[in-house]
Design a protein around this motif. Structure first.
Motif, PDB file in Angstrom:
ATOM      1  N   ALA A 199       0.807  -1.212   0.000  1.00  0.00           N
ATOM      2  CA  ALA A 199       0.000   0.000   0.000  1.00  0.00           C
ATOM      3  C   ALA A 199       0.833   1.251   0.000  1.00  0.00           C
ATOM      4  O   ALA A 199       0.456   2.230  -0.616  1.00  0.00           O
ATOM      5  CB  ALA A 199      -0.929  -0.013   1.220  1.00  0.00           C
ATOM      6  N   GLY A 200       1.962   1.267   0.651  1.00  0.00           N
ATOM      7  CA  GLY A 200       2.734   2.492   0.760  1.00  0.00           C
ATOM      8  C   GLY A 200       3.843   2.615  -0.265  1.00  0.00           C
ATOM      9  O   GLY A 200       4.509   3.623  -0.314  1.00  0.00           O
ATOM     10  N   SER A 201       4.070   1.659  -1.154  1.00  0.00           N
ATOM     11  CA  SER A 201       5.190   1.794  -2.082  1.00  0.00           C
ATOM     12  C   SER A 201       4.753   1.439  -3.481  1.00  0.00           C
ATOM     13  O   SER A 201       3.794   0.720  -3.690  1.00  0.00           O
ATOM     14  CB  SER A 201       6.347   0.911  -1.644  1.00  0.00           C
ATOM     15  N   ALA A 202       5.502   1.921  -4.435  1.00  0.00           N
ATOM     16  CA  ALA A 202       5.190   1.656  -5.827  1.00  0.00           C
ATOM     17  C   ALA A 202       6.004   0.495  -6.373  1.00  0.00           C
ATOM     18  O   ALA A 202       5.862   0.146  -7.526  1.00  0.00           O
ATOM     19  CB  ALA A 202       5.462   2.912  -6.640  1.00  0.00           C
ATOM     20  N   THR A 203       6.881  -0.104  -5.565  1.00  0.00           N
ATOM     21  CA  THR A 203       7.703  -1.218  -6.050  1.00  0.00           C
ATOM     22  C   THR A 203       7.076  -2.528  -5.665  1.00  0.00           C
ATOM     23  O   THR A 203       6.473  -2.658  -4.607  1.00  0.00           O
ATOM     24  CB  THR A 203       9.137  -1.151  -5.458  1.00  0.00           C
ATOM     25  N   PRO A 204       7.179  -3.520  -6.522  1.00  0.00           N
ATOM     26  CA  PRO A 204       6.584  -4.817  -6.208  1.00  0.00           C
ATOM     27  C   PRO A 204       7.330  -5.490  -5.069  1.00  0.00           C
ATOM     28  O   PRO A 204       8.528  -5.344  -4.918  1.00  0.00           O
ATOM     29  CB  PRO A 204       6.720  -5.619  -7.498  1.00  0.00           C
ATOM     30  N   THR A 205       6.660  -6.276  -4.237  1.00  0.00           N
ATOM     31  CA  THR A 205       7.254  -7.020  -3.138  1.00  0.00           C
ATOM     32  C   THR A 205       7.668  -8.374  -3.663  1.00  0.00           C
ATOM     33  O   THR A 205       6.893  -9.031  -4.362  1.00  0.00           O
ATOM     34  CB  THR A 205       6.233  -7.214  -2.007  1.00  0.00           C
ATOM     35  N   PRO A 206       8.859  -8.822  -3.351  1.00  0.00           N
ATOM     36  CA  PRO A 206       9.272 -10.137  -3.836  1.00  0.00           C
ATOM     37  C   PRO A 206       8.473 -11.232  -3.160  1.00  0.00           C
ATOM     38  O   PRO A 206       8.072 -11.118  -2.014  1.00  0.00           O
ATOM     39  CB  PRO A 206      10.749 -10.228  -3.459  1.00  0.00           C
ATOM     40  N   VAL A 207       8.301 -12.325  -3.893  1.00  0.00           N
ATOM     41  CA  VAL A 207       7.560 -13.460  -3.378  1.00  0.00           C
ATOM     42  C   VAL A 207       8.581 -14.530  -3.023  1.00  0.00           C
ATOM     43  O   VAL A 207       9.460 -14.847  -3.818  1.00  0.00           O
ATOM     44  CB  VAL A 207       6.564 -13.993  -4.429  1.00  0.00           C
ATOM     45  N   ILE A 208       8.464 -15.121  -1.834  1.00  0.00           N
ATOM     46  CA  ILE A 208       9.380 -16.170  -1.384  1.00  0.00           C
ATOM     47  C   ILE A 208       8.815 -17.503  -1.837  1.00  0.00           C
ATOM     48  O   ILE A 208       7.645 -17.792  -1.625  1.00  0.00           O
ATOM     49  CB  ILE A 208       9.553 -16.125   0.136  1.00  0.00           C
ATOM     50  N   VAL A 209       9.686 -18.327  -2.449  1.00  0.00           N
ATOM     51  CA  VAL A 209       9.248 -19.604  -2.999  1.00  0.00           C
ATOM     52  C   VAL A 209      10.001 -20.707  -2.283  1.00  0.00           C
ATOM     53  O   VAL A 209      11.202 -20.606  -2.044  1.00  0.00           O
ATOM     54  CB  VAL A 209       9.533 -19.663  -4.516  1.00  0.00           C
ATOM     55  N   THR A 210       9.310 -21.794  -1.926  1.00  0.00           N
ATOM     56  CA  THR A 210       9.938 -22.949  -1.267  1.00  0.00           C
ATOM     57  C   THR A 210      10.722 -23.753  -2.295  1.00  0.00           C
ATOM     58  O   THR A 210      10.569 -23.554  -3.497  1.00  0.00           O
ATOM     59  CB  THR A 210       8.870 -23.856  -0.626  1.00  0.00           C
ATOM     60  N   PRO A 211      11.567 -24.705  -1.838  1.00  0.00           N
ATOM     61  CA  PRO A 211      12.323 -25.529  -2.796  1.00  0.00           C
ATOM     62  C   PRO A 211      11.414 -26.307  -3.749  1.00  0.00           C
ATOM     63  O   PRO A 211      11.818 -26.631  -4.852  1.00  0.00           O
ATOM     64  CB  PRO A 211      13.118 -26.481  -1.894  1.00  0.00           C
ATOM     65  N   ALA A 212      10.186 -26.562  -3.353  1.00  0.00           N
ATOM     66  CA  ALA A 212       9.253 -27.267  -4.245  1.00  0.00           C
ATOM     67  C   ALA A 212       8.688 -26.347  -5.295  1.00  0.00           C
ATOM     68  O   ALA A 212       8.045 -26.795  -6.244  1.00  0.00           O
ATOM     69  CB  ALA A 212       8.138 -27.901  -3.422  1.00  0.00           C
TER      70      ALA A 212
END
Length: 169
Positions: free
Chosen positions: A149-162
């Motif tokens: 909500a407060g930023s214009a940059t995308p938030t990274p998504v954390i992915v599991t080893p699967a």
């Protein structure tokens, strides 16, 4: 006086002849001695040469024997010295190892084993680490990037080893 003079003359003549005969015999004895010395001298010289060769051979043999004995003694002493130094070195190593163990210092093999285990554990940790990927690659293009909500940059998504995204709760 003639009788006396002729008697004295014949006696003198006889004395002279006897002296000449003696001198001649002495001369002949000298020549004989010289001839004998010459003949016997070469024989004596040859015998002396042969004896010299014999003495030289015995001397060389004796010198070779002494040399062999010295070499054998040297090798024996060298072997005993090496054995003594080796034994002393082993005792020093043993004493030093015991002292280091008492102090808690690990051995080279223990350090090598620990290093190998650490490398194996690091490899496993790297395999288990979640991978961080940008949201655009995991989320479909239709959904669009996740933006806080407060930023214009995308938030990274954390992915599991699967490959599954981790949800933040």
């Amino acid at each position: 006086m003639d009788d006396n003079t002729s008697g004295t003359g014949s006696r003198d003549k006889k004395l002279q002849d006897d002296l000449m005969e003696s001198a001649h015999r002495i001369w002949l004895a000298g020549l004989g001695a010289l001839a004998t010395a010459e003949a016997e001298g070469s024989k004596v010289f040859s015998r002396l040469v042969e004896r010299g060769k014999d003495v030289e051979t015995r001397g060389k043999d004796a010198a070779a024997d002494v040399k062999e004995q010295a070499k054998s003694t040297y090798e024996n002493v060298k072997s005993q010295t090496e054995t003594a130094w080796s034994g002393l070195g082993d005792k020093v190593d043993e004493t030093l190892t015991t002292a280091l163990h008492r102090l808690g210092v690990p051995t080279r093999d223990e350090i090598r084993n620990l290093t190998q285990k650490i490398e194996e554990l690091n490899a496993k940790v790297e395999q288990l680490k979640p991978r961080v990927t940008p949201a655009a690659s995991t989320v479909s293009a239709a959904a669009g990037p996740v933006v806080s909500a407060g930023s214009a940059t995308p938030t990274p998504v954390i992915v599991t080893p699967a490959g599954d995204p981790l949800s933040e709760a």
